[in-house]
Design an enzyme around this catalytic site. Structure first.
Site, mmCIF file in Angstrom:
data_model
loop_
_atom_site.group_PDB
_atom_site.id
_atom_site.type_symbol
_atom_site.label_atom_id
_atom_site.label_comp_id
_atom_site.label_asym_id
_atom_site.label_seq_id
_atom_site.Cartn_x
_atom_site.Cartn_y
_atom_site.Cartn_z
ATOM 1 N N TYR A 126 0.788 -1.232 0.000
ATOM 2 C CA TYR A 126 0.000 0.000 0.000
ATOM 3 C C TYR A 126 0.825 1.290 0.000
ATOM 4 O O TYR A 126 0.267 2.370 -0.090
ATOM 5 C CB TYR A 126 -0.956 -0.002 1.208
ATOM 6 C CG TYR A 126 -1.940 -1.146 1.163
ATOM 7 C CD1 TYR A 126 -2.855 -1.260 0.117
ATOM 8 C CD2 TYR A 126 -1.943 -2.136 2.142
ATOM 9 C CE1 TYR A 126 -3.750 -2.310 0.054
ATOM 10 C CE2 TYR A 126 -2.833 -3.205 2.091
ATOM 11 C CZ TYR A 126 -3.730 -3.281 1.050
ATOM 12 O OH TYR A 126 -4.623 -4.322 0.986
ATOM 13 N N HIS A 178 -15.090 -6.885 -0.708
ATOM 14 C CA HIS A 178 -15.199 -8.294 -1.094
ATOM 15 C C HIS A 178 -16.272 -9.054 -0.310
ATOM 16 O O HIS A 178 -16.486 -10.231 -0.560
ATOM 17 C CB HIS A 178 -13.835 -8.972 -0.894
ATOM 18 C CG HIS A 178 -12.692 -8.123 -1.384
ATOM 19 N ND1 HIS A 178 -12.518 -7.816 -2.718
ATOM 20 C CD2 HIS A 178 -11.689 -7.472 -0.727
ATOM 21 C CE1 HIS A 178 -11.445 -7.031 -2.842
ATOM 22 N NE2 HIS A 178 -10.933 -6.812 -1.655
ATOM 23 N N HIS A 221 -9.255 1.693 -5.401
ATOM 24 C CA HIS A 221 -8.329 0.885 -4.597
ATOM 25 C C HIS A 221 -6.915 1.352 -4.877
ATOM 26 O O HIS A 221 -6.567 1.665 -6.027
ATOM 27 C CB HIS A 221 -8.439 -0.599 -4.951
ATOM 28 C CG HIS A 221 -9.800 -1.142 -4.723
ATOM 29 N ND1 HIS A 221 -10.281 -1.446 -3.473
ATOM 30 C CD2 HIS A 221 -10.822 -1.385 -5.588
ATOM 31 C CE1 HIS A 221 -11.529 -1.872 -3.580
ATOM 32 N NE2 HIS A 221 -11.888 -1.838 -4.851
HETATM 33 C C1 DQA Z 1 -7.778 -2.083 -0.861
HETATM 34 C C2 DQA Z 1 -7.759 -3.531 -1.405
HETATM 35 C C3 DQA Z 1 -8.571 -4.454 -0.516
HETATM 36 O O1 DQA Z 1 -8.540 -5.780 -1.022
HETATM 37 C C4 DQA Z 1 -7.994 -4.471 0.888
HETATM 38 O O2 DQA Z 1 -8.811 -5.252 1.733
HETATM 39 C C5 DQA Z 1 -7.776 -3.100 1.450
HETATM 40 C C6 DQA Z 1 -7.303 -2.038 0.576
HETATM 41 C C7 DQA Z 1 -6.869 -1.138 -1.680
HETATM 42 O O3 DQA Z 1 -7.049 0.064 -1.569
HETATM 43 O O4 DQA Z 1 -5.977 -1.604 -2.407
HETATM 44 O O5 DQA Z 1 -7.893 -2.893 2.656
HETATM 45 O O6 DQA Z 1 -9.105 -1.582 -0.949
#
Ligand code: DQA
Length: 144
Positions: free
Chosen positions: A22, A79, A99
């Site tokens: 991230y 999800h 995302h």
């Molecule tokens: C997310 C992707 C999701 O799968 C994950 O659970 C997150 C962050 C993203 O910003 O890449 O918490 O939403």
């Protein structure tokens, strides 16, 4: 234009959390980037985060009549949450799913977004820039 940014669970930990996935930018820094760009686009921003599914549902419901668009990073609820999907469908406020990571190149359980069918579109994989792209989509949602 008034745009509501909603962030789901664990996004308050951005910058410290799984930085290989991230990145090192915190949510507060992302908010700053969004506000900077929004000022140039003459858009008014409300930026919120919650770890609670119910609170996110309540915020989506409250967007009707108050915001022109929602930019939503539902994080893990992407999800799993039928409730969030139903709320988006119920209020009819154009919603852009964002995302940081490319959910389609990660674990299989992340490939499916329950909220996607209720959203206008999805932006994934561009780190903090996904939020800027989400803002641009939101500002133009009436013309696209
Ligand atoms: C997310 C992707 C999701 O799968 C994950 O659970 C997150 C962050 C993203 O910003 O890449 O918490 O939403």
């Amino acid at each position: 234009m008034k745009i509501l940014f909603l962030n789901g669970p664990n996004l308050n930990l951005l910058g410290q959390r799984e930085t290989d996935v991230y990145g090192k930018t915190s949510l507060a820094e992302i908010e700053k980037l969004v506000r900077h760009r929004a000022a140039k686009l003459n858009a008014e921003i409300d930026f919120r985060q919650s770890n609670s599914e119910g609170e996110l549902v309540t915020w989506v419901q409250g967007a009707k009549g108050a915001f022109d668009a929602i930019v939503l990073n539902a994080a893990g609820y992407t999800h799993t949450s039928v409730a969030l999907r139903d709320a988006i469908a119920a209020v009819g406020v154009p919603t852009i799913e964002v995302h940081l990571s490319n959910i389609h190149s990660r674990e299989e359980f992340r490939h499916r977004s329950l909220i996607a069918p209720a959203c206008r579109g999805q932006i994934a994989g561009f780190g903090p820039f996904s939020y800027i792209l989400g803002l641009e989509a939101a500002v133009n949602v009436k013309v696209v």
